[in-house]
Design a protein around this motif. Structure first.
Motif, mmCIF file in Angstrom:
data_model
loop_
_atom_site.group_PDB
_atom_site.id
_atom_site.type_symbol
_atom_site.label_atom_id
_atom_site.label_comp_id
_atom_site.label_asym_id
_atom_site.label_seq_id
_atom_site.Cartn_x
_atom_site.Cartn_y
_atom_site.Cartn_z
ATOM 1 N N THR A 137 0.822 -1.209 0.000
ATOM 2 C CA THR A 137 0.000 0.000 0.000
ATOM 3 C C THR A 137 0.859 1.264 0.000
ATOM 4 O O THR A 137 0.441 2.294 -0.537
ATOM 5 C CB THR A 137 -0.919 0.003 1.228
ATOM 6 N N MET A 138 2.044 1.183 0.584
ATOM 7 C CA MET A 138 2.953 2.333 0.569
ATOM 8 C C MET A 138 3.400 2.651 -0.849
ATOM 9 O O MET A 138 3.498 3.826 -1.237
ATOM 10 C CB MET A 138 4.178 2.053 1.448
ATOM 11 N N VAL A 139 3.652 1.621 -1.628
ATOM 12 C CA VAL A 139 4.059 1.812 -3.026
ATOM 13 C C VAL A 139 2.891 2.359 -3.833
ATOM 14 O O VAL A 139 3.057 3.241 -4.678
ATOM 15 C CB VAL A 139 4.563 0.491 -3.623
ATOM 16 N N LYS A 140 1.699 1.832 -3.556
ATOM 17 C CA LYS A 140 0.503 2.295 -4.262
ATOM 18 C C LYS A 140 0.247 3.773 -4.002
ATOM 19 O O LYS A 140 -0.090 4.543 -4.916
ATOM 20 C CB LYS A 140 -0.697 1.458 -3.810
ATOM 21 N N GLU A 141 0.420 4.191 -2.747
ATOM 22 C CA GLU A 141 0.217 5.598 -2.402
ATOM 23 C C GLU A 141 1.256 6.498 -3.069
ATOM 24 O O GLU A 141 0.943 7.630 -3.452
ATOM 25 C CB GLU A 141 0.270 5.760 -0.880
ATOM 26 N N ALA A 142 2.470 5.984 -3.213
ATOM 27 C CA ALA A 142 3.541 6.796 -3.794
ATOM 28 C C ALA A 142 3.459 6.876 -5.314
ATOM 29 O O ALA A 142 3.720 7.931 -5.906
ATOM 30 C CB ALA A 142 4.902 6.228 -3.385
ATOM 31 N N LEU A 143 3.055 5.782 -5.968
ATOM 32 C CA LEU A 143 3.056 5.730 -7.433
ATOM 33 C C LEU A 143 1.688 5.962 -8.049
ATOM 34 O O LEU A 143 1.593 6.279 -9.238
ATOM 35 C CB LEU A 143 3.600 4.372 -7.908
ATOM 36 N N GLY A 144 0.631 5.795 -7.240
ATOM 37 C CA GLY A 144 -0.708 5.936 -7.800
ATOM 38 C C GLY A 144 -1.011 4.789 -8.759
ATOM 39 O O GLY A 144 -0.417 3.714 -8.692
ATOM 40 N N ASP A 145 -1.929 5.048 -9.667
ATOM 41 C CA ASP A 145 -2.317 4.011 -10.633
ATOM 42 C C ASP A 145 -1.528 4.181 -11.933
ATOM 43 O O ASP A 145 -2.093 4.121 -13.023
ATOM 44 C CB ASP A 145 -3.818 4.097 -10.898
ATOM 45 N N SER A 146 -0.232 4.361 -11.807
ATOM 46 C CA SER A 146 0.618 4.622 -12.969
ATOM 47 C C SER A 146 1.173 3.324 -13.546
ATOM 48 O O SER A 146 0.993 2.233 -12.978
ATOM 49 C CB SER A 146 1.780 5.539 -12.581
ATOM 50 N N ALA A 147 1.866 3.455 -14.670
ATOM 51 C CA ALA A 147 2.494 2.291 -15.297
ATOM 52 C C ALA A 147 3.580 1.715 -14.394
ATOM 53 O O ALA A 147 3.811 0.489 -14.383
ATOM 54 C CB ALA A 147 3.089 2.688 -16.651
ATOM 55 N N TRP A 148 4.255 2.590 -13.629
ATOM 56 C CA TRP A 148 5.275 2.109 -12.711
ATOM 57 C C TRP A 148 4.680 1.229 -11.626
ATOM 58 O O TRP A 148 5.294 0.247 -11.214
ATOM 59 C CB TRP A 148 6.014 3.293 -12.071
ATOM 60 N N TRP A 149 3.479 1.570 -11.164
ATOM 61 C CA TRP A 149 2.817 0.743 -10.155
ATOM 62 C C TRP A 149 2.508 -0.639 -10.704
ATOM 63 O O TRP A 149 2.752 -1.651 -10.051
ATOM 64 C CB TRP A 149 1.540 1.415 -9.662
ATOM 65 N N TRP A 150 1.981 -0.693 -11.920
ATOM 66 C CA TRP A 150 1.637 -1.989 -12.496
ATOM 67 C C TRP A 150 2.877 -2.818 -12.803
ATOM 68 O O TRP A 150 2.870 -4.042 -12.696
ATOM 69 C CB TRP A 150 0.775 -1.810 -13.740
#
Length: 308
Positions: free
Chosen positions: A221-234
């Motif tokens: 969830t920390m990564v999700k909050e930092a990257l959002g729904d971006s390509a980097w997150w996926w």
């Protein structure tokens, strides 16, 4: 004596000998060699274990000591000093279930990459199916992995974990993805390292980076909050090693009593993609990497003796 004189010709095996398990020397079954040469594979595993612990006082106890020290350092530095344990119930189990994954990944990947160069005398002087060397190092890594899993199970039980079908399936899926992925990468690394010795240094870097780019010490969830729904997150979420770590969290951490109780007050502990996450992406990716690794290794092994 020739075949005309009544004796079988050199290099041929009679039907009676085939029935007794004999076969023509030098037969090559490709990536299936470890299954056809199980006796030789066992000998290599025993040799690897004897060589590794020759002159060692602790011997196999190092399988407990190394991950224990690694866990203590991470738990103190990240859990206590940085306070990551405050937002993660049963943080010790969460942390150690990720550590055993990255440790197995690093050992299999690194040892497989060095398996051909490390057995230079055997590879260049006698005939042995080359596939036996990376597979033997993988089995040795699993021997070291077993004590760590036993410690993890005991720790999880202390935090209220109860074995279940969901936990068992998550563990099996995680192990399948991890073994296929690391063996595929390891065979690619072994083939390249025979020609370019710099490869093993790149593998060490990849292993170090993988430890921090997987949700071992922090929550996704920390990564999700930092990257959002971006390509980097996926890209992060669909990384096979991330998927394996989350499967191990499902297997040993997510259904402990402390986590279940905390979930009622913190919905972020519930994985939105389900208990098994994107397991099918991880399995397909790992199978593809294994297939590529088998092909690269098969095409390169005929040059190993010359390159060494």
């Amino acid at each position: 004596m020739s075949a005309v004189d009544g004796a079988p010709s050199v290099g041929r095996v009679s039907r009676a000998e085939k029935a007794e398990g004999w076969r023509t020397p030098g037969q090559d079954h490709g990536w299936l060699n470890p299954f056809h040469e199980r006796f030789l594979l066992r000998l290599l595993v025993k040799k690897e274990l004897r060589v590794r612990y020759r002159g060692s006082v602790l011997g196999m106890l190092w399988s407990y000591v190394k991950p224990a020290v690694q866990f203590i350092v991470f738990f103190i530095a990240l859990g206590l000093f940085l306070g990551l344990n405050k937002g993660t119930p049963a943080y010790a189990v969460y942390l150690f279930s990720g550590i055993v994954v990255v440790n197995l990944f690093g050992e299999v990947f690194g040892n497989c990459t060095r398996s051909i160069t490390g057995n230079q005398a055997l590879v260049s002087k006698i005939y042995l199916p080359s596939e036996l060397f990376p597979w033997s190092t993988m089995l040795v890594a699993l021997v070291h992995f077993l004590p760590q899993v036993l410690v993890l199970v005991v720790g999880a039980l202390l935090f209220g974990w109860v074995p279940s079908a969901t936990a068992g399936l998550a563990f099996v899926l995680g192990m399948a993805i991890l073994v296929l992925l690391t063996m595929g990468l390891g065979m690619i690394g072994a083939a390249l390292n025979a020609a370019f010795r710099d490869i093993e240094n790149f593998v060490d870097l990849i292993t170090m980076v993988a430890t921090w780019l997987s949700p071992v010490m922090y929550r996704m969830t920390m990564v999700k909050e930092a990257l959002g729904d971006s390509a980097w997150w996926w890209l992060y979420a669909l990384n096979p090693l991330t998927i394996v770590v989350e499967l191990f969290h499902t297997a040993f951490w997510r259904y402990g009593s402390q986590v279940v109780e905390a979930t009622a007050h913190d919905p972020s502990l519930i994985p939105p993609e389900g208990p098994f996450g994107y397991w099918w992406v991880g399995l397909l990716t790992a199978a593809a990497v294994f297939a590529v690794g088998a092909v690269v290794f098969e095409r390169s092994k005929r040059r190993f003796a010359q390159e060494l």
